[in-house]
Motif scaffolding. Structure first.
Motif, PDB file in Angstrom:
ATOM      1  N   GLU A  50      13.651  53.233  63.200  1.00  0.00           N
ATOM      2  CA  GLU A  50      14.821  53.782  63.901  1.00  0.00           C
ATOM      3  C   GLU A  50      14.951  53.162  65.285  1.00  0.00           C
ATOM      4  O   GLU A  50      16.024  52.743  65.695  1.00  0.00           O
ATOM      5  CB  GLU A  50      14.698  55.305  64.011  1.00  0.00           C
ATOM      6  CG  GLU A  50      15.622  55.961  65.022  1.00  0.00           C
ATOM      7  CD  GLU A  50      17.099  55.849  64.684  1.00  0.00           C
ATOM      8  OE1 GLU A  50      17.915  55.948  65.612  1.00  0.00           O
ATOM      9  OE2 GLU A  50      17.448  55.659  63.510  1.00  0.00           O
ATOM     10  N   GLN A  52      13.786  50.329  66.403  1.00  0.00           N
ATOM     11  CA  GLN A  52      14.063  48.897  66.378  1.00  0.00           C
ATOM     12  C   GLN A  52      15.351  48.542  65.644  1.00  0.00           C
ATOM     13  O   GLN A  52      15.679  47.366  65.515  1.00  0.00           O
ATOM     14  CB  GLN A  52      12.875  48.148  65.768  1.00  0.00           C
ATOM     15  CG  GLN A  52      11.644  48.227  66.647  1.00  0.00           C
ATOM     16  CD  GLN A  52      10.442  47.526  66.049  1.00  0.00           C
ATOM     17  OE1 GLN A  52      10.357  47.328  64.852  1.00  0.00           O
ATOM     18  NE2 GLN A  52       9.498  47.164  66.898  1.00  0.00           N
ATOM     19  N   SER A  53      16.101  49.541  65.190  1.00  0.00           N
ATOM     20  CA  SER A  53      17.361  49.273  64.498  1.00  0.00           C
ATOM     21  C   SER A  53      18.461  48.836  65.474  1.00  0.00           C
ATOM     22  O   SER A  53      19.472  48.290  65.069  1.00  0.00           O
ATOM     23  CB  SER A  53      17.819  50.509  63.716  1.00  0.00           C
ATOM     24  OG  SER A  53      18.188  51.547  64.604  1.00  0.00           O
ATOM     25  N   LYS A  54      18.261  49.081  66.755  1.00  0.00           N
ATOM     26  CA  LYS A  54      19.209  48.663  67.795  1.00  0.00           C
ATOM     27  C   LYS A  54      18.825  47.248  68.249  1.00  0.00           C
ATOM     28  O   LYS A  54      17.697  46.821  68.045  1.00  0.00           O
ATOM     29  CB  LYS A  54      19.137  49.617  68.992  1.00  0.00           C
ATOM     30  CG  LYS A  54      19.094  51.104  68.655  1.00  0.00           C
ATOM     31  CD  LYS A  54      20.383  51.614  68.089  1.00  0.00           C
ATOM     32  CE  LYS A  54      20.410  53.100  67.898  1.00  0.00           C
ATOM     33  NZ  LYS A  54      19.769  53.641  66.751  1.00  0.00           N
ATOM     34  N   PRO A  55      19.735  46.514  68.893  1.00  0.00           N
ATOM     35  CA  PRO A  55      19.369  45.183  69.411  1.00  0.00           C
ATOM     36  C   PRO A  55      18.148  45.313  70.336  1.00  0.00           C
ATOM     37  O   PRO A  55      18.124  46.176  71.215  1.00  0.00           O
ATOM     38  CB  PRO A  55      20.603  44.742  70.183  1.00  0.00           C
ATOM     39  CG  PRO A  55      21.725  45.535  69.581  1.00  0.00           C
ATOM     40  CD  PRO A  55      21.126  46.848  69.153  1.00  0.00           C
ATOM     41  N   ASN A  89      19.677  43.594  76.555  1.00  0.00           N
ATOM     42  CA  ASN A  89      20.405  44.632  75.823  1.00  0.00           C
ATOM     43  C   ASN A  89      20.052  46.003  76.399  1.00  0.00           C
ATOM     44  O   ASN A  89      18.995  46.161  77.016  1.00  0.00           O
ATOM     45  CB  ASN A  89      20.027  44.603  74.332  1.00  0.00           C
ATOM     46  CG  ASN A  89      20.477  43.330  73.667  1.00  0.00           C
ATOM     47  OD1 ASN A  89      21.620  42.920  73.800  1.00  0.00           O
ATOM     48  ND2 ASN A  89      19.561  42.690  72.950  1.00  0.00           N
ATOM     49  N   ILE A  92      17.088  51.807  74.683  1.00  0.00           N
ATOM     50  CA  ILE A  92      17.312  53.146  74.142  1.00  0.00           C
ATOM     51  C   ILE A  92      15.968  53.747  73.748  1.00  0.00           C
ATOM     52  O   ILE A  92      15.303  53.250  72.834  1.00  0.00           O
ATOM     53  CB  ILE A  92      18.259  53.096  72.926  1.00  0.00           C
ATOM     54  CG1 ILE A  92      19.596  52.489  73.342  1.00  0.00           C
ATOM     55  CG2 ILE A  92      18.437  54.490  72.325  1.00  0.00           C
ATOM     56  CD1 ILE A  92      20.487  52.103  72.187  1.00  0.00           C
ATOM     57  N   SER A  94      14.283  56.383  71.844  1.00  0.00           N
ATOM     58  CA  SER A  94      14.706  57.302  70.783  1.00  0.00           C
ATOM     59  C   SER A  94      13.809  58.523  70.683  1.00  0.00           C
ATOM     60  O   SER A  94      14.256  59.578  70.247  1.00  0.00           O
ATOM     61  CB  SER A  94      14.771  56.582  69.432  1.00  0.00           C
ATOM     62  OG  SER A  94      13.537  55.983  69.127  1.00  0.00           O
ATOM     63  N   PRO A 111      21.380  55.361  77.236  1.00  0.00           N
ATOM     64  CA  PRO A 111      20.928  53.965  77.256  1.00  0.00           C
ATOM     65  C   PRO A 111      20.713  53.496  78.692  1.00  0.00           C
ATOM     66  O   PRO A 111      21.497  53.807  79.590  1.00  0.00           O
ATOM     67  CB  PRO A 111      22.076  53.206  76.594  1.00  0.00           C
ATOM     68  CG  PRO A 111      22.759  54.221  75.735  1.00  0.00           C
ATOM     69  CD  PRO A 111      22.638  55.526  76.488  1.00  0.00           C
ATOM     70  N   ASN A 142      13.776  50.582  71.503  1.00  0.00           N
ATOM     71  CA  ASN A 142      14.210  49.354  70.832  1.00  0.00           C
ATOM     72  C   ASN A 142      13.568  48.126  71.487  1.00  0.00           C
ATOM     73  O   ASN A 142      14.223  47.259  72.037  1.00  0.00           O
ATOM     74  CB  ASN A 142      15.739  49.249  70.805  1.00  0.00           C
ATOM     75  CG  ASN A 142      16.362  49.297  72.183  1.00  0.00           C
ATOM     76  OD1 ASN A 142      15.871  49.973  73.085  1.00  0.00           O
ATOM     77  ND2 ASN A 142      17.455  48.574  72.357  1.00  0.00           N
TER      78      ASN A 142
END
Length: 159
Positions: A50, A52-55, A89, A92, A94, A111, A142
C-alpha cells in the motif's frame, strides 16, 4: 361498536398465531442475525505494498533513535521525530505501527511536498515497565526501504 368488540379478539388471536413454533407472542421475530466481524489488520506485506503503490520518494529523519533518559514509572512522555521529504514526489505516510500497546503514534496525514517537513510523534506510557526499555515503531511510507524504523529508549525509575 359491537363490530369493533367482535374484531378485537379476532385480531389478537391472529397475532398470537403468527408467532413461530416454540416462540411466545412477546418475543421479537428477527431475520437471520449476522455477526459483526472486525476486519483483520493488514499484514506487513500488505502495508508495504500500500505504501509503495504511490510514486516513490525519499525521506530524511531528524533522528531515528531518541533517548528519554530517566522516566518515573507511570509517567507519559512523548517525542517528535521530524521527517523531511528529500525526493521529487509527495511523501505519504500511510501508517505508523508501534511495537506494542504502550506506544501511541501520531503523524502528518497530509502529503508532505518535496523539501517540506512533517512529524511523527511517539507517546510512551511507562506504567508497566521497570528499568531500561527500548521500543520501536515501523513507518510505512512511499519510500523504497519501507518500513522505516524509529525507536526510543527510556530508563524507567520507581516512583
Amino acid at each position: 361498536m359491537k363490530n369493533l368488540i367482535k374484531v378485537l379478539p379476532l385480531a389478537a388471536a391472529m397475532t398470537l398465531m403468527s408467532c413461530k413454533k416454540d416462540q411466545k407472542a412477546d418475543q421479537l421475530i428477527t431475520e437471520e442475525e449476522t455477526a459483526i466481524v472486525a476486519p483483520t489488520p493488514p499484514t506487513q506485506e500488505e502495508m508495504v505494498t500500500e505504501a509503495q503503490s504511490k510514486p516513490l520518494t525519499t525521506l530524511a529523519l531528524s533522528e531515528s533513535n531518541f533517548e528519554f533518559g530517566k522516566v518515573k514509572k507511570g509517567e507519559h512522555v512523548e517525542h517528535v521525530y521530524e521527517v523531511t521529504n528529500t525526493g521529487k514526489n509527495p511523501l505519504i505516510i500511510s501508517q505508523v505501527k508501534p511495537g506494542c500497546g504502550c506506544t501511541a503514534p501520531d503523524y502528518t496525514k497530509d502529503p508532505i511536498l518535496p523539501g517540506q517537513k512533517g512529524q511523527i510523534t511517539l507517546k510512551f506510557d511507562s506504567t508497566n515497565f521497570d528499568g531500561l526499555v527500548n521500543k520501536q515503531a515501523e513507518v510505512y511510507a512511499n519510500v523504497e526501504t519501507a518500513p522505516v524504523v524509529i525507536s526510543f529508549t527510556a530508563d524507567v525509575q520507581p516512583k
